[in-house]
Write a protein that holds these residues in place. Sequence first.
Motif, PDB file in Angstrom:
ATOM      1  N   ALA A   1      -3.678   3.874   3.684  1.00  0.00           N
ATOM      2  CA  ALA A   1      -4.744   4.402   2.825  1.00  0.00           C
ATOM      3  C   ALA A   1      -4.778   3.671   1.487  1.00  0.00           C
ATOM      4  O   ALA A   1      -5.857   3.318   0.975  1.00  0.00           O
ATOM      5  N   THR A   2      -3.614   3.421   0.918  1.00  0.00           N
ATOM      6  CA  THR A   2      -3.543   2.753  -0.381  1.00  0.00           C
ATOM      7  C   THR A   2      -4.036   1.311  -0.286  1.00  0.00           C
ATOM      8  O   THR A   2      -4.786   0.838  -1.150  1.00  0.00           O
ATOM      9  N   SER A   3      -3.643   0.597   0.772  1.00  0.00           N
ATOM     10  CA  SER A   3      -4.129  -0.772   0.944  1.00  0.00           C
ATOM     11  C   SER A   3      -5.636  -0.797   1.168  1.00  0.00           C
ATOM     12  O   SER A   3      -6.337  -1.695   0.686  1.00  0.00           O
TER      13      SER A   3
ATOM     14  N   ALA B   1      -1.646   7.429  -9.464  1.00  0.00           N
ATOM     15  CA  ALA B   1      -1.954   8.792  -9.028  1.00  0.00           C
ATOM     16  C   ALA B   1      -3.429   8.994  -8.724  1.00  0.00           C
ATOM     17  O   ALA B   1      -3.805   9.937  -8.019  1.00  0.00           O
ATOM     18  N   GLN B   2      -4.293   8.107  -9.237  1.00  0.00           N
ATOM     19  CA  GLN B   2      -5.740   8.267  -9.090  1.00  0.00           C
ATOM     20  C   GLN B   2      -6.358   7.260  -8.125  1.00  0.00           C
ATOM     21  O   GLN B   2      -7.582   7.226  -7.974  1.00  0.00           O
ATOM     22  N   VAL B   3      -5.543   6.433  -7.482  1.00  0.00           N
ATOM     23  CA  VAL B   3      -6.085   5.374  -6.618  1.00  0.00           C
ATOM     24  C   VAL B   3      -6.997   5.935  -5.533  1.00  0.00           C
ATOM     25  O   VAL B   3      -8.146   5.495  -5.367  1.00  0.00           O
TER      26      VAL B   3
ATOM     27  N   LYS C   1     -11.793  10.003   5.737  1.00  0.00           N
ATOM     28  CA  LYS C   1     -10.978  10.952   6.494  1.00  0.00           C
ATOM     29  C   LYS C   1      -9.496  10.667   6.289  1.00  0.00           C
ATOM     30  O   LYS C   1      -8.691  11.600   6.115  1.00  0.00           O
ATOM     31  N   LEU C   2      -9.118   9.387   6.290  1.00  0.00           N
ATOM     32  CA  LEU C   2      -7.718   9.022   6.074  1.00  0.00           C
ATOM     33  C   LEU C   2      -7.265   9.412   4.672  1.00  0.00           C
ATOM     34  O   LEU C   2      -6.173   9.974   4.502  1.00  0.00           O
ATOM     35  N   CYS C   3      -8.084   9.133   3.671  1.00  0.00           N
ATOM     36  CA  CYS C   3      -7.719   9.484   2.298  1.00  0.00           C
ATOM     37  C   CYS C   3      -7.528  10.990   2.130  1.00  0.00           C
ATOM     38  O   CYS C   3      -6.563  11.440   1.505  1.00  0.00           O
TER      39      CYS C   3
ATOM     40  N   CYS D   1      -5.567   6.770  11.502  1.00  0.00           N
ATOM     41  CA  CYS D   1      -5.298   5.404  11.054  1.00  0.00           C
ATOM     42  C   CYS D   1      -5.969   4.370  11.970  1.00  0.00           C
ATOM     43  O   CYS D   1      -6.531   3.382  11.495  1.00  0.00           O
ATOM     44  N   GLU D   2      -5.915   4.609  13.272  1.00  0.00           N
ATOM     45  CA  GLU D   2      -6.573   3.694  14.210  1.00  0.00           C
ATOM     46  C   GLU D   2      -8.088   3.698  13.998  1.00  0.00           C
ATOM     47  O   GLU D   2      -8.738   2.643  14.057  1.00  0.00           O
ATOM     48  N   ASN D   3      -8.639   4.854  13.751  1.00  0.00           N
ATOM     49  CA  ASN D   3     -10.081   4.954  13.508  1.00  0.00           C
ATOM     50  C   ASN D   3     -10.470   4.182  12.238  1.00  0.00           C
ATOM     51  O   ASN D   3     -11.491   3.486  12.205  1.00  0.00           O
ATOM     52  N   PHE D   4      -9.646   4.300  11.213  1.00  0.00           N
ATOM     53  CA  PHE D   4      -9.913   3.565   9.984  1.00  0.00           C
ATOM     54  C   PHE D   4      -9.806   2.060  10.209  1.00  0.00           C
ATOM     55  O   PHE D   4     -10.627   1.283   9.725  1.00  0.00           O
ATOM     56  N   TRP D   5      -8.799   1.615  10.944  1.00  0.00           N
ATOM     57  CA  TRP D   5      -8.631   0.187  11.224  1.00  0.00           C
ATOM     58  C   TRP D   5      -9.855  -0.372  11.938  1.00  0.00           C
ATOM     59  O   TRP D   5     -10.352  -1.444  11.583  1.00  0.00           O
TER      60      TRP D   5
END
Length: 253
Positions: free
Chosen positions: A170-172, A189-191, A207-209, A227-231
Amino acid sequence: MIGPRAVTREERMKIAYIIANQLLVKYGTDVEAIGIYGSLARKTDGPFSDIEIKCILKSLEDGFSYEWTSGDWKAEVNLDNKENIVEEATTVEEDWPLTNGQFTTILPIYNPKGFFQELKHKASSVDNIVFKEAICKTLVEEMYEYIGKLRNITIQGPETFLPTLAIKIATSGAMILGLHHKQHFTTAAQVLPEALVLSNRPPGFDKLCRLVMSGHLYDSKSILDTCENFWSGLLDWSKENGYIINYSRCVPF
Protein backbone atom coordinates in the motif's frame (compact mmCIF):
# COMPACT_ATOMS: atom_id res chain seq x y z
CA MET A 1 10.79 9.84 33.74
CA ILE A 2 12.92 10.48 30.66
CA GLY A 3 10.97 12.18 27.86
CA PRO A 4 9.86 13.03 25.41
CA ARG A 5 8.06 15.72 27.36
CA ALA A 6 5.36 17.94 25.93
CA VAL A 7 7.05 21.10 24.62
CA THR A 8 5.24 24.11 23.19
CA ARG A 9 6.02 25.38 19.70
CA GLU A 10 7.41 28.57 21.24
CA GLU A 11 9.81 26.57 23.41
CA ARG A 12 10.85 24.43 20.46
CA MET A 13 11.54 27.47 18.26
CA LYS A 14 13.59 29.06 21.05
CA ILE A 15 15.70 25.91 21.30
CA ALA A 16 16.15 25.87 17.51
CA TYR A 17 17.50 29.42 17.55
CA ILE A 18 19.88 28.57 20.41
CA ILE A 19 21.21 25.64 18.38
CA ALA A 20 21.58 27.88 15.29
CA ASN A 21 23.52 30.46 17.28
CA GLN A 22 25.86 27.76 18.57
CA LEU A 23 26.43 26.57 15.00
CA LEU A 24 27.36 30.12 13.98
CA VAL A 25 29.74 30.39 16.91
CA LYS A 26 31.36 27.03 16.12
CA TYR A 27 31.63 27.33 12.33
CA GLY A 28 31.65 31.11 11.87
CA THR A 29 32.06 32.41 8.31
CA ASP A 30 32.05 28.85 6.95
CA VAL A 31 28.26 28.79 7.43
CA GLU A 32 26.33 29.35 4.20
CA ALA A 33 22.84 28.91 5.64
CA ILE A 34 20.89 27.43 8.56
CA GLY A 35 17.24 26.42 8.42
CA ILE A 36 14.60 24.42 10.23
CA TYR A 37 12.90 21.58 8.36
CA GLY A 38 10.24 19.00 9.10
CA SER A 39 7.05 19.56 11.07
CA LEU A 40 8.45 22.55 12.95
CA ALA A 41 9.10 24.33 9.65
CA ARG A 42 5.64 23.39 8.33
CA LYS A 43 3.99 24.55 11.57
CA THR A 44 2.41 21.11 11.99
CA ASP A 45 4.58 20.04 14.93
CA GLY A 46 2.98 18.40 17.93
CA PRO A 47 3.98 18.63 21.59
CA PHE A 48 6.41 15.70 21.23
CA SER A 49 7.92 16.55 17.82
CA ASP A 50 11.67 16.63 17.14
CA ILE A 51 13.69 19.72 16.27
CA GLU A 52 15.31 19.25 12.85
CA ILE A 53 17.87 21.66 11.42
CA LYS A 54 19.99 21.85 8.28
CA CYS A 55 23.32 23.67 8.36
CA ILE A 56 25.11 24.28 5.06
CA LEU A 57 28.87 24.74 5.30
CA LYS A 58 31.04 26.14 2.51
CA SER A 59 34.15 23.99 3.00
CA LEU A 60 32.63 20.70 4.15
CA GLU A 61 33.48 17.64 2.05
CA ASP A 62 31.29 14.90 3.56
CA GLY A 63 28.02 15.51 5.36
CA PHE A 64 27.37 14.33 8.89
CA SER A 65 24.77 14.73 11.63
CA TYR A 66 24.44 15.51 15.31
CA GLU A 67 21.49 13.75 16.93
CA TRP A 68 20.79 13.90 20.65
CA THR A 69 18.19 14.26 23.38
CA SER A 70 18.11 16.57 26.35
CA GLY A 71 15.86 14.11 28.16
CA ASP A 72 12.82 16.28 27.47
CA TRP A 73 13.20 16.82 23.72
CA LYS A 74 15.21 15.47 20.78
CA ALA A 75 17.11 17.37 18.10
CA GLU A 76 18.87 16.51 14.85
CA VAL A 77 21.28 18.79 12.99
CA ASN A 78 22.34 17.77 9.47
CA LEU A 79 25.51 19.42 8.18
CA ASP A 80 26.27 19.33 4.47
CA ASN A 81 27.78 21.34 1.63
CA LYS A 82 25.89 23.12 -1.14
CA GLU A 83 26.67 20.63 -3.87
CA ASN A 84 25.53 17.60 -1.87
CA ILE A 85 22.26 19.10 -0.69
CA VAL A 86 21.37 20.37 -4.18
CA GLU A 87 22.02 16.87 -5.55
CA GLU A 88 19.85 15.35 -2.82
CA ALA A 89 17.07 17.87 -3.44
CA THR A 90 16.99 17.17 -7.19
CA THR A 91 17.24 13.36 -6.99
CA VAL A 92 13.97 11.46 -7.43
CA GLU A 93 13.75 8.05 -5.79
CA GLU A 94 10.78 5.89 -4.71
CA ASP A 95 10.37 7.76 -1.41
CA TRP A 96 10.57 11.24 -3.02
CA PRO A 97 6.93 12.07 -2.11
CA LEU A 98 7.77 11.58 1.57
CA THR A 99 11.34 12.85 1.82
CA ASN A 100 11.67 15.68 -0.71
CA GLY A 101 9.12 18.04 0.81
CA GLN A 102 11.71 19.12 3.37
CA PHE A 103 13.54 21.07 0.66
CA THR A 104 10.52 23.18 -0.28
CA THR A 105 9.37 24.00 3.26
CA ILE A 106 12.65 24.90 5.00
CA LEU A 107 12.20 27.78 7.44
CA PRO A 108 15.39 29.91 7.21
CA ILE A 109 17.11 31.05 10.39
CA TYR A 110 20.31 32.27 8.77
CA ASN A 111 20.15 32.70 4.99
CA PRO A 112 22.05 35.85 3.97
CA LYS A 113 22.56 34.86 0.30
CA GLY A 114 19.14 33.30 -0.30
CA PHE A 115 20.47 29.75 -0.60
CA PHE A 116 17.26 28.09 0.60
CA GLN A 117 15.15 29.97 -1.96
CA GLU A 118 17.53 28.78 -4.68
CA LEU A 119 17.32 25.22 -3.29
CA LYS A 120 13.51 25.29 -3.35
CA HIS A 121 13.52 26.44 -6.98
CA LYS A 122 15.89 23.67 -8.04
CA ALA A 123 13.95 21.01 -6.13
CA SER A 124 10.74 22.12 -7.86
CA SER A 125 12.23 22.16 -11.36
CA VAL A 126 13.08 18.49 -11.95
CA ASP A 127 12.16 17.24 -15.42
CA ASN A 128 9.06 15.04 -15.86
CA ILE A 129 11.10 12.24 -17.41
CA VAL A 130 12.93 11.78 -14.11
CA PHE A 131 9.64 11.10 -12.33
CA LYS A 132 8.60 8.66 -15.03
CA GLU A 133 11.87 6.77 -14.65
CA ALA A 134 11.41 6.66 -10.86
CA ILE A 135 7.92 5.17 -11.23
CA CYS A 136 9.10 2.49 -13.67
CA LYS A 137 11.99 1.69 -11.33
CA THR A 138 9.64 1.38 -8.34
CA LEU A 139 7.34 -0.96 -10.26
CA VAL A 140 10.22 -3.37 -10.84
CA GLU A 141 12.41 -2.95 -7.76
CA GLU A 142 9.66 -2.69 -5.15
CA MET A 143 6.21 -3.74 -6.34
CA TYR A 144 7.29 -6.71 -8.50
CA GLU A 145 9.35 -8.05 -5.59
CA TYR A 146 6.52 -7.56 -3.09
CA ILE A 147 4.07 -9.47 -5.28
CA GLY A 148 6.61 -12.28 -5.60
CA LYS A 149 6.80 -12.47 -1.80
CA LEU A 150 3.00 -12.40 -1.63
CA ARG A 151 2.69 -15.35 -3.99
CA ASN A 152 5.41 -17.27 -2.17
CA ILE A 153 3.38 -16.96 1.02
CA THR A 154 0.40 -18.65 -0.64
CA ILE A 155 2.64 -21.68 -1.23
CA GLN A 156 5.07 -21.83 1.67
CA GLY A 157 4.08 -19.15 4.20
CA PRO A 158 4.50 -17.65 6.65
CA GLU A 159 1.10 -15.95 6.70
CA THR A 160 2.24 -13.97 9.75
CA PHE A 161 4.18 -11.70 7.33
CA LEU A 162 1.07 -10.79 5.34
CA PRO A 163 0.07 -7.72 7.43
CA THR A 164 3.55 -6.23 7.07
CA LEU A 165 3.58 -6.99 3.36
CA ALA A 166 0.16 -5.39 2.85
CA ILE A 167 1.46 -2.19 4.48
CA LYS A 168 4.55 -2.21 2.23
CA ILE A 169 2.48 -2.74 -0.93
CA ALA A 170 0.00 0.00 0.00
CA THR A 171 2.79 2.42 0.89
CA SER A 172 4.69 1.77 -2.35
CA GLY A 173 1.45 2.27 -4.26
CA ALA A 174 1.02 5.61 -2.52
CA MET A 175 4.59 6.59 -3.44
CA ILE A 176 3.91 5.78 -7.09
CA LEU A 177 0.83 8.01 -6.95
CA GLY A 178 2.82 10.79 -5.28
CA LEU A 179 5.46 10.56 -8.00
CA HIS A 180 2.78 10.57 -10.69
CA HIS A 181 1.30 13.80 -9.33
CA LYS A 182 4.62 15.29 -8.11
CA GLN A 183 2.89 15.51 -4.77
CA HIS A 184 4.63 15.60 -1.39
CA PHE A 185 3.11 13.80 1.59
CA THR A 186 3.14 15.64 4.89
CA THR A 187 4.42 12.85 7.15
CA ALA A 188 4.70 9.06 7.13
CA ALA A 189 1.54 8.94 9.24
CA GLN A 190 -0.41 10.75 6.49
CA VAL A 191 0.88 8.92 3.40
CA LEU A 192 -2.17 6.71 2.83
CA PRO A 193 -4.90 9.24 3.75
CA GLU A 194 -3.28 11.91 1.57
CA ALA A 195 -2.80 9.47 -1.32
CA LEU A 196 -6.50 8.63 -1.22
CA VAL A 197 -7.49 12.19 -2.13
CA LEU A 198 -5.25 12.27 -5.22
CA SER A 199 -6.93 11.79 -8.58
CA ASN A 200 -6.37 9.01 -11.12
CA ARG A 201 -5.79 6.26 -8.55
CA PRO A 202 -5.12 2.67 -9.72
CA PRO A 203 -8.08 0.28 -9.41
CA GLY A 204 -7.92 -1.62 -6.14
CA PHE A 205 -5.76 1.00 -4.42
CA ASP A 206 -8.55 2.47 -2.31
CA LYS A 207 -9.67 -0.90 -1.00
CA LEU A 208 -6.10 -1.87 -0.05
CA CYS A 209 -5.47 1.45 1.70
CA ARG A 210 -8.68 1.25 3.70
CA LEU A 211 -7.88 -2.33 4.71
CA VAL A 212 -4.43 -1.29 5.94
CA MET A 213 -5.70 1.84 7.72
CA SER A 214 -8.44 -0.14 9.46
CA GLY A 215 -5.82 -2.34 11.10
CA HIS A 216 -7.98 -5.41 10.38
CA LEU A 217 -5.11 -7.41 8.92
CA TYR A 218 -5.96 -10.81 10.36
CA ASP A 219 -7.79 -12.41 7.43
CA SER A 220 -5.08 -13.93 5.20
CA LYS A 221 -7.37 -14.56 2.24
CA SER A 222 -8.69 -11.01 2.34
CA ILE A 223 -5.15 -9.60 2.33
CA LEU A 224 -4.03 -11.87 -0.51
CA ASP A 225 -7.07 -11.11 -2.67
CA THR A 226 -6.91 -7.36 -2.02
CA CYS A 227 -3.20 -7.13 -2.82
CA GLU A 228 -3.54 -9.23 -5.98
CA ASN A 229 -6.48 -7.10 -7.11
CA PHE A 230 -4.44 -3.95 -6.59
CA TRP A 231 -1.46 -5.39 -8.50
CA SER A 232 -3.70 -6.16 -11.45
CA GLY A 233 -5.19 -2.67 -11.33
CA LEU A 234 -1.74 -1.10 -10.99
CA LEU A 235 -0.48 -2.86 -14.11
CA ASP A 236 -3.48 -1.58 -16.11
CA TRP A 237 -3.06 1.91 -14.67
CA SER A 238 0.66 1.92 -15.45
CA LYS A 239 0.06 0.95 -19.08
CA GLU A 240 -2.62 3.62 -19.48
CA ASN A 241 -0.26 6.27 -18.12
CA GLY A 242 2.79 5.21 -20.10
CA TYR A 243 4.73 3.56 -17.31
CA ILE A 244 6.14 0.44 -18.91
CA ILE A 245 7.92 -2.45 -17.25
CA ASN A 246 10.66 -3.43 -19.69
CA TYR A 247 10.84 -7.20 -19.89
CA SER A 248 14.06 -8.87 -20.99
CA ARG A 249 14.75 -12.59 -21.24
CA CYS A 250 18.43 -11.81 -21.64
CA VAL A 251 20.78 -10.62 -18.92
CA PRO A 252 20.96 -6.83 -19.55
CA PHE A 253 24.73 -6.59 -19.20
